[in-house]
Scaffold this active site. Structure first.
Site, PDB file in Angstrom:
ATOM      1  N   LYS A 160     122.131  38.802   5.351  1.00  0.00           N
ATOM      2  CA  LYS A 160     121.129  39.823   6.188  1.00  0.00           C
ATOM      3  C   LYS A 160     120.274  38.519   6.756  1.00  0.00           C
ATOM      4  O   LYS A 160     120.070  37.505   6.796  1.00  0.00           O
ATOM      5  CB  LYS A 160     120.461  40.360   4.724  1.00  0.00           C
ATOM      6  CG  LYS A 160     119.324  39.566   4.125  1.00  0.00           C
ATOM      7  CD  LYS A 160     119.623  40.395   2.398  1.00  0.00           C
ATOM      8  CE  LYS A 160     118.443  39.632   1.783  1.00  0.00           C
ATOM      9  NZ  LYS A 160     118.222  40.308   0.226  1.00  0.00           N
ATOM     10  N   ARG A 171     112.865  49.215  -6.295  1.00  0.00           N
ATOM     11  CA  ARG A 171     113.523  48.800  -5.283  1.00  0.00           C
ATOM     12  C   ARG A 171     114.181  49.817  -4.636  1.00  0.00           C
ATOM     13  O   ARG A 171     113.897  50.919  -3.946  1.00  0.00           O
ATOM     14  CB  ARG A 171     113.337  47.469  -5.078  1.00  0.00           C
ATOM     15  CG  ARG A 171     113.157  47.132  -3.576  1.00  0.00           C
ATOM     16  CD  ARG A 171     113.001  45.671  -3.247  1.00  0.00           C
ATOM     17  NE  ARG A 171     114.571  44.900  -3.451  1.00  0.00           N
ATOM     18  CZ  ARG A 171     115.326  43.976  -3.210  1.00  0.00           C
ATOM     19  NH1 ARG A 171     114.211  42.693  -2.608  1.00  0.00           N
ATOM     20  NH2 ARG A 171     116.861  43.440  -2.892  1.00  0.00           N
ATOM     21  N   TYR A 201      91.439  24.034  16.566  1.00  0.00           N
ATOM     22  CA  TYR A 201      90.869  25.586  16.567  1.00  0.00           C
ATOM     23  C   TYR A 201      89.526  25.117  15.007  1.00  0.00           C
ATOM     24  O   TYR A 201      89.752  24.912  13.943  1.00  0.00           O
ATOM     25  CB  TYR A 201      90.979  26.852  16.576  1.00  0.00           C
ATOM     26  CG  TYR A 201      91.945  26.903  17.761  1.00  0.00           C
ATOM     27  CD1 TYR A 201      91.094  27.347  19.025  1.00  0.00           C
ATOM     28  CD2 TYR A 201      94.051  27.623  18.000  1.00  0.00           C
ATOM     29  CE1 TYR A 201      91.824  27.653  19.886  1.00  0.00           C
ATOM     30  CE2 TYR A 201      93.917  27.392  19.135  1.00  0.00           C
ATOM     31  CZ  TYR A 201      93.443  28.054  20.045  1.00  0.00           C
ATOM     32  OH  TYR A 201      93.863  28.278  21.325  1.00  0.00           O
ATOM     33  N   MET A 260      99.074  28.673  18.361  1.00  0.00           N
ATOM     34  CA  MET A 260     100.496  29.166  18.813  1.00  0.00           C
ATOM     35  C   MET A 260     102.075  28.154  18.792  1.00  0.00           C
ATOM     36  O   MET A 260     103.410  28.571  18.207  1.00  0.00           O
ATOM     37  CB  MET A 260     100.188  30.521  19.398  1.00  0.00           C
ATOM     38  CG  MET A 260     101.773  31.495  19.727  1.00  0.00           C
ATOM     39  SD  MET A 260     100.884  31.762  21.175  1.00  0.00           S
ATOM     40  CE  MET A 260     100.209  32.955  20.037  1.00  0.00           C
TER      41      MET A 260
HETATM   42  C1  PLP Z   1     118.817  39.079  -0.982  1.00  0.00           C
HETATM   43  C2  PLP Z   1     119.767  39.786  -1.580  1.00  0.00           C
HETATM   44  C3  PLP Z   1     120.723  38.956  -2.515  1.00  0.00           C
HETATM   45  C4  PLP Z   1     120.518  37.850  -2.434  1.00  0.00           C
HETATM   46  O1  PLP Z   1     119.403  36.997  -2.759  1.00  0.00           O
HETATM   47  P1  PLP Z   1     118.722  35.482  -3.144  1.00  0.00           P
HETATM   48  O2  PLP Z   1     117.811  35.555  -3.695  1.00  0.00           O
HETATM   49  O3  PLP Z   1     118.657  34.743  -1.293  1.00  0.00           O
HETATM   50  O4  PLP Z   1     120.315  34.677  -3.363  1.00  0.00           O
HETATM   51  C5  PLP Z   1     121.429  39.444  -3.403  1.00  0.00           C
HETATM   52  N1  PLP Z   1     121.326  40.788  -3.845  1.00  0.00           N
HETATM   53  C6  PLP Z   1     120.275  41.481  -2.980  1.00  0.00           C
HETATM   54  C7  PLP Z   1     120.686  43.343  -3.265  1.00  0.00           C
HETATM   55  C8  PLP Z   1     119.937  41.396  -2.411  1.00  0.00           C
HETATM   56  O5  PLP Z   1     118.638  42.266  -1.576  1.00  0.00           O
END
Ligand code: PLP
Length: 383
Positions: free
Chosen positions: A53, A155, A277, A325
């Site tokens: 992802k 979640r 800055y 930036m």
């Molecule tokens: C992102 C995610 C993972 C991978 O998690 P890591 O901590 O990056 O290994 C696995 N399962 C779900 C549901 C996730 O959202």
């Protein structure tokens, strides 16, 4: 005769060439493959998915996913349908049978896009189960999907009440072939946390009375909680990309990224002059300051201001003043003038100073450092 059409070029900036690059991001695909093998060993050689992802945590899913498929990944997870649509042809070019899942689930009206592109949803509620079942029945097909059961993170996934409803009305799964029941741990990076055992028990309880299918609970850190947590499929992301999954112990994985940025100017200053800055850094005596071409727009987070470290010619130097930036400043007083000069590259991330160390300086986690890595770097893939 057709007249020549008016065309417009997409305005996406092109990645700079190595010669003109202000910064160079080197991604070691060999280290990614080795980390995946190490994780599978820790997972007792059971199957591991690939979690790619957010463009493989910022490292480039089109480059990374084929490496993990080659290492044996046959399930691949992204977060969003659009990511999956972009990735599907890449996977098809690697292997004929890789299941591609969307973690964020099935949004209303997207059923056809999933089915037409050979993408599977992670069904996260009874409503999504009903919609997927309807899509299957309408097409007179059996549609595979993963089903997520919430075991305490609150979640995504079916809450306990919905799981009981499903248990009592199994016909709601009509037309669905569950490929996997999965859940996600909230505290896996802290092996002492009591919620790990609570979620493990809740996951066992949730699966009872549901159809038989492989189970999946572990992210990267979960793998290191031991075999009780393993079930049938692991889903590591961050550790594959070099983030330490066991923060209280030395990292079991290799660094994957090296980030270098170029020195643009070096100037001599003396007290009481200031740098950057807000004039937050003041020289206490004669000093040489190098201005480097990377800033918070490149993912070198502003919260690193006054705290970061960089390496110039193999020597550690402090980041001074606020991150801008596009720029940051280093105090290179201790570096030989010939080694800290305009055009020279400095190391911001690498084996001597990895994503976890930089994350600590930024007050965040390695995941955020990786996914924030900017688009203006020249990217080089090794291996
Ligand atoms: C992102 C995610 C993972 C991978 O998690 P890591 O901590 O990056 O290994 C696995 N399962 C779900 C549901 C996730 O959202």
């Amino acid at each position: 005769m057709p007249t020549s059409p008016i065309t417009t070029e997409a305005s996406a900036p092109t990645a700079p060439s190595l010669a003109s690059a202000s910064g160079v991001l080197t991604i070691d695909l060999g280290a990614i493959a080795e980390n995946y093998r190490r994780l599978r060993k820790a997972f007792q050689e059971k199957p591991l998915a690939a979690v790619v992802k957010a463009d493989a945590y910022g490292l480039g899913m089109a480059e990374v996913a084929p490496v993990l498929v080659k290492q044996g990944a046959r399930s691949v997870f992204v977060a969003q349908l659009e990511e999956a649509i972009a990735l599907r042809p890449v996977l098809d070019a690697c292997h004929p049978a890789v299941s591609l899942y969307v973690l964020n689930g099935l949004m209303p009206g997207t059923e056809a896009a999933f089915i037409d592109n050979n993408i599977l949803p992670v069904l996260n509620s009874l409503g999504e189960i009903d919609a997927w079942s309807r899509a299957a029945v309408e097409r007179d097909r059996v549609l595979p999907a993963a089903i997520q059961l919430d075991s305490g993170m609150n979640r995504l996934g079916l809450p306990e009440a919905e799981t009981s409803q499903l248990r009592e009305a199994p016909e709601r799964l009509q037309g669905i072939a569950p490929t996997c029941f999965m859940s996600h741990l909230a505290c896996a990076d802290d092996p002492q946390h009591p919620q790990n055992a609570e979620q493990l028990a809740a996951f066992h309880a949730a699966r009872r009375g549901l159809p038989k299918a492989p189970a999946s609970l572990c992210n990267s850190s979960g793998i290191f909680l031991g075999p009780d947590y393993h079930f049938d499929l692991g889903r590591p992301g961050a550790a594959v990309y070099g983030v330490n999954p066991t923060p209280a112990a030395p990292s079991p994985v290799l660094a994957v990224v090296r980030l270098q940025a170029r020195i643009l100017q070096v100037r001599a200053i003396d007290a009481p002059q200031s740098v950057g800055y807000g004039a937050t850094h003041r020289a206490t005596g004669p000093a040489r300051i190098a201005t480097v071409a990377a800033g918070y727009a490149d993912g070198y987070l502003r919260s690193i201001s006054g705290r970061g470290r960089a390496w110039v010619d193999g020597r550690e130097v402090p980041v001074v003043g606020r991150i801008s930036m596009d720029l940051l400043a280093l105090d290179v007083t201790e570096v030989a003038p010939g080694a800290a000069c305009p055009g020279q590259m400095v190391d911001l991330l690498g084996p001597q100073h990895g994503v976890d160390a930089l994350a600590q300086e930024a007050g965040t986690i390695g995941y955020e450092i990786l996914t924030a890595l900017g688009r203006r770097y020249h990217r080089t893939y090794l291996g």
